[in-house]
Design an enzyme around this catalytic site. Structure first.
Site, PDB file in Angstrom:
ATOM      1  N   ASP A  38       7.590   9.016  31.046  1.00 25.65           N
ATOM      2  CA  ASP A  38       6.289   8.962  31.692  1.00 25.65           C
ATOM      3  C   ASP A  38       6.037   7.504  32.062  1.00 25.65           C
ATOM      4  O   ASP A  38       6.436   6.601  31.339  1.00 25.65           O
ATOM      5  CB  ASP A  38       5.243   9.477  30.696  1.00 25.65           C
ATOM      6  CG  ASP A  38       3.954   9.829  31.393  1.00 25.65           C
ATOM      7  OD1 ASP A  38       3.853   9.600  32.619  1.00 25.65           O
ATOM      8  OD2 ASP A  38       3.042  10.322  30.716  1.00 25.65           O
ATOM      9  N   SER A  39       5.382   7.296  33.209  1.00 19.10           N
ATOM     10  CA  SER A  39       5.192   5.923  33.688  1.00 19.10           C
ATOM     11  C   SER A  39       4.231   5.139  32.806  1.00 19.10           C
ATOM     12  O   SER A  39       4.307   3.924  32.737  1.00 19.10           O
ATOM     13  CB  SER A  39       4.650   5.943  35.107  1.00 19.10           C
ATOM     14  OG  SER A  39       3.313   6.400  35.098  1.00 19.10           O
ATOM     15  N   GLY A  40       3.315   5.840  32.190  1.00 19.89           N
ATOM     16  CA  GLY A  40       2.287   5.149  31.413  1.00 19.89           C
ATOM     17  C   GLY A  40       0.990   5.005  32.172  1.00 19.89           C
ATOM     18  O   GLY A  40       0.031   4.424  31.667  1.00 19.89           O
ATOM     19  N   GLY A  41       0.934   5.535  33.402  1.00 20.06           N
ATOM     20  CA  GLY A  41      -0.313   5.497  34.180  1.00 20.06           C
ATOM     21  C   GLY A  41      -1.475   6.044  33.370  1.00 20.06           C
ATOM     22  O   GLY A  41      -2.528   5.403  33.256  1.00 20.06           O
ATOM     23  N   ASP A  48       0.685   6.259  38.799  1.00 22.44           N
ATOM     24  CA  ASP A  48      -0.322   7.036  39.528  1.00 22.44           C
ATOM     25  C   ASP A  48      -1.698   6.701  38.981  1.00 22.44           C
ATOM     26  O   ASP A  48      -1.825   5.985  37.999  1.00 22.44           O
ATOM     27  CB  ASP A  48      -0.036   8.545  39.422  1.00 22.44           C
ATOM     28  CG  ASP A  48      -0.086   9.035  37.980  1.00 22.44           C
ATOM     29  OD1 ASP A  48       0.057   8.205  37.063  1.00 22.44           O
ATOM     30  OD2 ASP A  48      -0.262  10.247  37.770  1.00 22.44           O
ATOM     31  N   GLN A 102      -1.880  14.448  42.020  1.00 22.81           N
ATOM     32  CA  GLN A 102      -3.188  14.307  41.372  1.00 22.81           C
ATOM     33  C   GLN A 102      -4.208  14.988  42.278  1.00 22.81           C
ATOM     34  O   GLN A 102      -3.911  16.027  42.821  1.00 22.81           O
ATOM     35  CB  GLN A 102      -3.493  12.817  41.129  1.00 22.81           C
ATOM     36  CG  GLN A 102      -2.595  12.168  40.076  1.00 22.81           C
ATOM     37  CD  GLN A 102      -2.972  12.560  38.649  1.00 22.81           C
ATOM     38  OE1 GLN A 102      -3.979  13.228  38.401  1.00 22.81           O
ATOM     39  NE2 GLN A 102      -2.130  12.170  37.695  1.00 22.81           N
ATOM     40  N   GLY A 161      -3.171  15.454  35.571  1.00 23.75           N
ATOM     41  CA  GLY A 161      -4.633  15.463  35.569  1.00 23.75           C
ATOM     42  C   GLY A 161      -5.267  16.825  35.412  1.00 23.75           C
ATOM     43  O   GLY A 161      -6.456  16.990  35.696  1.00 23.75           O
ATOM     44  N   ASP A 207       5.278  19.383  29.127  1.00 26.30           N
ATOM     45  CA  ASP A 207       5.355  18.519  27.950  1.00 26.30           C
ATOM     46  C   ASP A 207       3.965  18.481  27.356  1.00 26.30           C
ATOM     47  O   ASP A 207       2.981  18.689  28.060  1.00 26.30           O
ATOM     48  CB  ASP A 207       5.764  17.084  28.328  1.00 26.30           C
ATOM     49  CG  ASP A 207       4.572  16.284  28.797  1.00 26.30           C
ATOM     50  OD1 ASP A 207       4.139  16.505  29.948  1.00 26.30           O
ATOM     51  OD2 ASP A 207       4.021  15.486  28.026  1.00 26.30           O
ATOM     52  N   CYS A 221       8.681  34.039  12.483  1.00 27.41           N
ATOM     53  CA  CYS A 221       9.453  32.913  13.042  1.00 27.41           C
ATOM     54  C   CYS A 221      10.805  32.778  12.354  1.00 27.41           C
ATOM     55  O   CYS A 221      10.876  32.731  11.124  1.00 27.41           O
ATOM     56  CB  CYS A 221       8.650  31.625  12.887  1.00 27.41           C
ATOM     57  SG  CYS A 221       9.537  30.153  13.404  1.00 27.41           S
ATOM     58  N   CYS A 226      12.696  30.165  12.173  1.00 27.41           N
ATOM     59  CA  CYS A 226      13.106  28.765  11.957  1.00 27.41           C
ATOM     60  C   CYS A 226      13.441  28.514  10.491  1.00 27.41           C
ATOM     61  O   CYS A 226      13.063  29.269   9.605  1.00 27.41           O
ATOM     62  CB  CYS A 226      12.051  27.790  12.476  1.00 27.41           C
ATOM     63  SG  CYS A 226      10.760  27.290  11.314  1.00 27.41           S
ATOM     64  N   CYS A 273      10.441  28.232   8.119  1.00 25.58           N
ATOM     65  CA  CYS A 273       9.835  29.513   7.748  1.00 25.58           C
ATOM     66  C   CYS A 273      10.751  30.319   6.831  1.00 25.58           C
ATOM     67  O   CYS A 273      10.289  31.119   6.023  1.00 25.58           O
ATOM     68  CB  CYS A 273       9.457  30.309   8.995  1.00 25.58           C
ATOM     69  SG  CYS A 273       8.044  29.581   9.853  1.00 25.58           S
ATOM     70  N   HIS A 332       8.473  23.402  12.609  1.00 27.56           N
ATOM     71  CA  HIS A 332       8.089  24.785  12.924  1.00 27.56           C
ATOM     72  C   HIS A 332       7.388  24.870  14.285  1.00 27.56           C
ATOM     73  O   HIS A 332       7.719  25.737  15.104  1.00 27.56           O
ATOM     74  CB  HIS A 332       7.188  25.378  11.840  1.00 27.56           C
ATOM     75  CG  HIS A 332       6.467  26.592  12.337  1.00 27.56           C
ATOM     76  ND1 HIS A 332       7.080  27.821  12.485  1.00 27.56           N
ATOM     77  CD2 HIS A 332       5.212  26.742  12.846  1.00 27.56           C
ATOM     78  CE1 HIS A 332       6.232  28.670  13.013  1.00 27.56           C
ATOM     79  NE2 HIS A 332       5.097  28.048  13.250  1.00 27.56           N
TER      80      HIS A 332
HETATM   81 ZN   LIG Z   1       8.904  28.595  11.782  1.00 28.07          ZN
END
Ligand SMILES: [Zn+2]
Length: 370
Positions: A91-94, A145, A188, A215, A265, A303, A305, A308, A334
């Site tokens: 990410d640019s950090g804008g 941006d 945007q 945004g 993300d 789940c 995982c 779990c 998790h």
């Molecule tokens: Zn889990």
């Protein structure tokens, strides 16, 4: 980088794809865990990969301030520095710069700000942000941006749109001359549908390799988010990947996929995990709650995982109540696995051609707002 659409239910609708990068492929729709400081907080890179993640996000702004691009460069780039061999999006950090409301000034050429770490003065321009991400060795690069809060005035949104388009043109030109990785454009345009559509059209005209949508989900009602998203997707070149920034709750992820988004993300799943909030098939729960003191079920009984399989709610609650660091680690593992598994199931439903009924079933069982 190449993006291949393997299966699309209808134009502008949900789709299955694969993003190929020099460092491996990303099956889409995909959730990208956030590793702001070149670490997905609390997890090793191996654990992040186990959750199903094929790409991670790092924040160029944070890494610029600390440890500084020269340190990352000396280590051989971000992949070597953090021990993650797969694709990295920076990410640019804008967004972070614009969050420093009282500590930054913006002009046509760039933005000047004070470091939130030590108060030192810095300046970022669209070109400097491209150079920074080249030094980090990023695979997918974001331009600088202008980010707006919610709500805002129409005139503010217009000015931000014009600035973002001018900076996108400069970013693109500089990336062609001196960049590395691939550069995405960022749409945007605030919360006015006509401005959003115009932003998408003008970014599409610049012919980026992929398109981020920024945004959204910043406090506006969800119906509005989804309507704006549909309007933007309709204007973007259909064969290019679409990335919805900062969105990662279960309902918004599935609704985003339904509207043709390929990449997401969000820091939320890992941030809330560190406070004891975990996702389950029936909605989020706060494991610190007294109700779980004697609960010997897995954190999420559905789940598969590792956390779990080997942990109970009572034990996880005990870890949080005792401030043991294993608590945030297991909860983070998790939550990321839960989302990794969710997008894998979404891809399976897309492949089988029944995404929407599958999504309605998941959301009918998921009873909390996020
Ligand atoms: Zn889990």
């Amino acid at each position: 980088m190449a993006f291949e659409i393997l299966h699309e239910l209808r134009p502008g609708g949900p789709r299955l794809g694969r993003l190929r990068t020099g460092r491996g492929a990303v099956d889409t729709p995909a959730f990208i865990p956030v590793g702001t400081n070149a670490t997905v907080k609390a997890l090793t890179p191996e654990e992040v990969a186990e959750t199903g993640a094929q790409m991670v996000l790092a924040n160029a702004f944070h890494l610029y301030l600390r440890p500084g691009p020269e340190v990352v460069e000396q280590a051989g780039g971000l992949h070597a520095f953090m021990g993650w061999p797969g694709p990295i999006l920076t990410d640019s950090g804008g967004y972070q710069v614009f969050s420093l409301a009282r500590m930054r000034t913006i002009d046509d050429d760039g933005v000047t700000f004070r470091s939130p770490i030590d108060g030192s003065a810095h300046r970022l321009t669209p070109e400097a942000v491209i150079d920074l991400q080249r030094r980090l060795g990023s695979d997918v690069v974001m331009p600088l941006d202008v980010c707006l809060g919610y709500p805002h005035e129409l005139a503010e949104a217009r000015a931000a749109l014009e600035q973002t388009v001018r900076w996108a043109e400069r970013s693109r030109a500089h990336h062609l001359r001196a960049g590395s990785g691939v550069l995405f454009g960022i749409v945007q345009g605030g919360f006015e549908p006509a401005l959003r559509a115009e932003a998408a059209q003008r970014m599409a005209a610049l012919n980026f390799v992929g398109y981020a949508i920024g945004g959204l989900s910043v406090g506006e009602p969800a119906d509005r988010t989804y309507a704006l998203l549909e309007g933007v997707v309709a204007e973007l070149p259909p064969q290019r990947p679409r990335y919805l920034m900062g969105v990662g709750s279960v309902p918004s992820l599935l609704e985003g996929i339904a509207r043709g988004v390929d990449l997401f993300d969000c820091a939320l799943p890992t941030r809330v995990a560190r406070t004891g909030i975990i996702f389950t098939a029936t909605g989020r729960i706060n494991i610190r709650n007294a109700a779980y003191r004697h609960d010997l079920q897995p954190p999420d009984p559905t789940c598969p995982c590792k956390a779990c399989a080997r942990t109970t709610r009572a034990y996880l609650r005990h870890l949080f109540a005792s401030d043991e660091m294993l608590g945030p680690r297991l909860a983070t593992y998790h939550n990321l696995f839960f989302l990794g598994h969710l997008v894998a199931d979404a891809r399976e439903a897309l492949r089988a051609g029944h995404y929407e009924p599958w999504m309605r079933g998941v959301l009918a069982r998921y009873t909390t707002a996020w």
